[in-house]
Design an enzyme around this catalytic site. Structure first.
Site, mmCIF file in Angstrom:
data_model
loop_
_atom_site.group_PDB
_atom_site.id
_atom_site.type_symbol
_atom_site.label_atom_id
_atom_site.label_comp_id
_atom_site.label_asym_id
_atom_site.label_seq_id
_atom_site.Cartn_x
_atom_site.Cartn_y
_atom_site.Cartn_z
ATOM 1 N N GLU A 1 1.417 -1.899 14.159
ATOM 2 C CA GLU A 1 0.505 -1.040 13.422
ATOM 3 C C GLU A 1 -0.900 -0.785 14.046
ATOM 4 O O GLU A 1 -1.350 -1.945 14.343
ATOM 5 C CB GLU A 1 0.370 -1.286 11.695
ATOM 6 N N ASP B 1 0.967 -1.274 0.047
ATOM 7 C CA ASP B 1 0.025 0.118 0.103
ATOM 8 C C ASP B 1 1.046 1.427 -0.056
ATOM 9 O O ASP B 1 0.754 1.876 0.985
ATOM 10 C CB ASP B 1 -0.781 -0.162 1.245
ATOM 11 N N GLU C 1 3.705 -8.294 6.930
ATOM 12 C CA GLU C 1 2.288 -8.945 6.411
ATOM 13 C C GLU C 1 2.261 -9.644 5.047
ATOM 14 O O GLU C 1 1.534 -9.679 4.284
ATOM 15 C CB GLU C 1 1.328 -7.761 6.261
ATOM 16 N N TYR D 1 -6.276 -3.189 12.752
ATOM 17 C CA TYR D 1 -7.100 -2.119 12.432
ATOM 18 C C TYR D 1 -8.336 -2.307 12.688
ATOM 19 O O TYR D 1 -9.574 -2.234 11.903
ATOM 20 C CB TYR D 1 -7.098 -1.827 10.974
HETATM 21 C C1 GCB Z 1 -1.088 -2.303 6.585
HETATM 22 C C2 GCB Z 1 0.137 -2.302 5.845
HETATM 23 C C3 GCB Z 1 0.527 -0.895 5.541
HETATM 24 C C4 GCB Z 1 -0.957 -0.136 5.143
HETATM 25 C C5 GCB Z 1 -1.738 -0.165 6.157
HETATM 26 C C6 GCB Z 1 -3.317 0.479 5.662
HETATM 27 O O1 GCB Z 1 -1.560 -3.390 7.231
HETATM 28 O O2 GCB Z 1 1.161 -2.867 6.513
HETATM 29 O O3 GCB Z 1 1.384 -1.029 4.710
HETATM 30 O O4 GCB Z 1 -0.614 1.269 4.413
HETATM 31 O O5 GCB Z 1 -2.205 -1.384 6.678
HETATM 32 O O6 GCB Z 1 -3.302 1.786 6.058
HETATM 33 O O7 GCB Z 1 -4.219 -0.107 5.035
#
Ligand code: GCB
Length: 631
Positions: free
Chosen positions: A523, A190, A434, A487
């Site tokens: 993250e 991403d 990931e 997330y």
């Molecule tokens: C993740 C990735 C990261 C993305 C982020 C997102 O899990 O490791 O590279 O930018 O989520 O914002 O989706």
């Protein structure tokens, strides 16, 4: 160790800006030849860029990504060969002498696959962005009657299932929907796949016999530190080596000789992370001198290595630096900015370090690839602890777990460890982000990459960052620290902040019960469009980003008393991505905008990080004056 420009008075950096030219629409532009996606291995012909161009010649700054420099949308998304060329005059003393000096051409990084010629002679090819490579060009330039040196670079940014990061070319064969020869590059990560010569290109010299590599590791007890060293010399077997270690006042505190040995430092000043000591980032300076008799001539080479004395240990619940528990309160970053893309940008780098200190951040992960050596130098000097990540991001396709990919991954780890092994700021290696670590071949793959990394550097823990289910992850058994991305209330249960306490607590409990290893929340975050507000908080507003952070923080506050050893926000700043329906001019999960202005979430995090630093009985240096970093 990688020799870089800091050491040599004879450096001749290639001038920026007006400099190299690219013909992005040039040679072999367009559809990759052959469907095996290996077109980048089809060697372009030697010779000058001018001979090969089929498109316009553009003034292209170095270092910079080429994508955002022009108004041409086809260059922005260009996949294929581009050419750079520049002529430089070499000093005559580089071309003469008996023995003549060794002349080296070094690239800090170029994305992705590079072939380099000097005066029409191929001198090096290199696979992979983000890491340096160099060529001994002595025989080419010293054989030439002319001090003019023509450097030609062919660069190809095509990613394949076996590159790091992997990618694949998708051909759109349906003529009713796509123009002839239409293809796109598909990636599973991403961030925008910026390409170009991203870091400085320099010419330097060494004597014909020279110090090729130095490895140092440090141990310490209360009043004595030991620095184990190993020095390798190339170009001579009969040489002598002497070492002296100086403190910041210039006083010699230890001396040694020979290629292998140990220096003893009494009452050492240890290297401490920022906010863990009133004098973080203490660096000694190790001067290594080599003398070698080559024929009638006595050659001398000197390399000076900044050296921090510190130890790193991992227990089942803690991460210890110099024997004291260290909690990562930091960020994930990107090398990313307007216009220059991933090109090295000193003002931006120094601004980011000022923001890190303002924030009270003591660490970051080099998501998702190795960062410039200039950035790493500042981490060493400021005491910012680094989880140094390889470009192993987006390893999702089954074929990317095969032997070919594995061998390349091992080679990349060798390059990374060779470059960064002596940096006190690097406290852990991350081999990937990931990956599809639930796939059966991931077990052998990660077991091998992690074992190889540990063999290269037994002094640091190794991890990879996972978003797989704890019960299915096949790489986790091999890591020293579990790094988990999640997330909740964003990609899962969007808009439902109330699920976070339950889901995040379960995440930590499940991982810990399964592995009894310390955990980093590597993250978490939410997109916010600066200036967008709502109360009650709704997704994409600054309030929602703040609220999500606070929900995560209340769980982290409980778990950091147990086995959670860190939290790294996603992300330090907004950054560019491919275009898509979930990205508004890029990823907006930054707590700073892409232009480095704070969003509301930055203040939430700042309060938290300073509070954590103060709690842990450390001595937070408050920034009361401005000292300027001069290079
Ligand atoms: C993740 C990735 C990261 C993305 C982020 C997102 O899990 O490791 O590279 O930018 O989520 O914002 O989706």
């Amino acid at each position: 160790m990688q020799r870089n420009r800091a050491e040599s008075p004879l450096l001749c950096p290639l001038p920026p800006a007006d400099a190299l030219q690219t013909s992005p629409h040039g040679l072999r532009q367009g559809r990759p030849a052959g469907r095996d996606q290996r077109h980048h291995h089809q060697q372009p012909q030697p010779g000058g860029a001018a001979e090969h161009q089929t498109g316009p010649v553009i003034d292209m700054p170095v270092p910079a990504s080429f994508n955002d420099i022009t108004q041409d949308p086809s260059l922005e998304n260009y996949i294929g060969w581009v050419w750079y060329e520049k002529e430089v005059l070499l000093p005559l003393r580089w071309l003469q002498g008996d023995p003549a000096p060794r002349v080296v051409l070094r690239f800090g990084s170029a994305h992705y696959y590079s072939v380099v010629w000097v005066n029409g002679v191929q001198v090096v090819e290199h696979e992979g962005g983000h890491l340096p490579f160099e060529a001994d060009i002595s025989s080419v330039v010293q054989g030439s009657p002319d001090p003019l040196c023509r450097i030609t670079v062919a660069l190809n940014n095509t990613l394949t299932p076996h590159t790091l990061p992997p990618g694949s070319i998708q051909y759109m064969a349906d003529k009713s929907r796509y123009p002839k020869n239409y293809f796109v590059q598909d990636t599973k990560f991403d961030f925008f796949n910026y390409a170009g010569i991203h870091r400085p290109v320099v010419l330097y010299t060494t004597p014909a016999a020279y110090i090729d590599d130095i490895t140092v590791t440090t141990t310490s007890s209360d009043s004595v530190a030991r620095v184990q060293y190993q020095v390798s010399v190339v170009g001579s077997t009969a040489n002598s080596l002497s070492l002296s270690l100086r403190d910041q006042e210039g006083k010699v505190v230890a001396t040694g000789d020979g290629a292998v040995g140990e220096l003893k430092v009494l009452n050492p000043n240890l290297w401490w992370p920022y906010l863990m000591h009133e004098n973080p980032g203490y660096l000694y300076s190790l001067e290594v001198k080599m003398q070698a008799q080559v024929g009638e001539v006595l050659l001398e080479d000197v390399y000076t290595l900044p050296l921090g004395i510190r130890t790193v240990h991992v227990t089942s619940t803690q991460f210890l630096i110099n024997g004291r528990p260290f909690y990562f309160h930091g960020v994930n970053k990107h090398e990313d900015a307007d216009i220059r893309g991933k090109g090295l940008d000193w003002p931006l780098i120094v601004k980011d370090f000022n923001l890190l200190r303002w924030l009270g951040a003591n660490s970051f992960r080099t998501s998702h690839y190795p960062y410039a050596e200039e950035i790493m130098d500042l981490c060493d000097a400021y005491g910012i602890a680094v989880i140094d990540e390889s470009p192993g991001v987006g390893i999702k396709l089954p074929e990317s777990f095969g032997n070919k990919s594995l061998q390349h991954h091992l080679a990349v780890m060798e390059e990374l460890v060779r470059r960064d092994k002596n940096r006190p700021s690097v406290v852990m290696w991350s081999v990937a982000n990931e990956p599809a670590s639930e796939l059966p071949p991931a077990a052998h793959y990660f077991k091998t990459v992690i074992a190889h990394t540990k063999a290269l550097d037994p002094s640091r823990p190794v991890t990879f960052v996972t978003d797989a289910n704890y019960a299915l992850d096949r790489g986790a058994p091999y890591v020293d620290v579990i790094c988990v991305n999640s997330y909740f209330s964003w990609y899962h249960d969007p808009g439902h902040l109330e699920v976070i306490p339950l889901q995040l607590t379960a995440q930590f409990d499940n991982w810990y019960k399964t592995y009894q290893k310390p955990i980093i929340q590597s993250e978490y975050g939410a997109d916010s469009v600066p200036g967008l507000h709502s109360d009650p908080p709704m997704m994409f507003t600054e309030e929602y980003q703040q609220a999500m952070l606070r929900e995560y923080h209340s769980v982290l506050d409980k778990k950091r008393k147990e086995y959670v050893i860190g939290e790294l926000i996603w992300n330090f700043a907004d950054f560019m991505t491919n275009q898509g329906t979930t990205r508004v001019l890029g990823n907006k999960k930054g707590i700073f905008t892409r232009q480095r202005q704070p969003k509301a979430a930055a203040f939430v995090l700042r309060d938290r990080y300073w509070k954590i630093a103060n709690e842990s009985s450390c001595l937070p240096p408050v920034i009361t004056s401005h000292s300027f970093y001069l290079k």
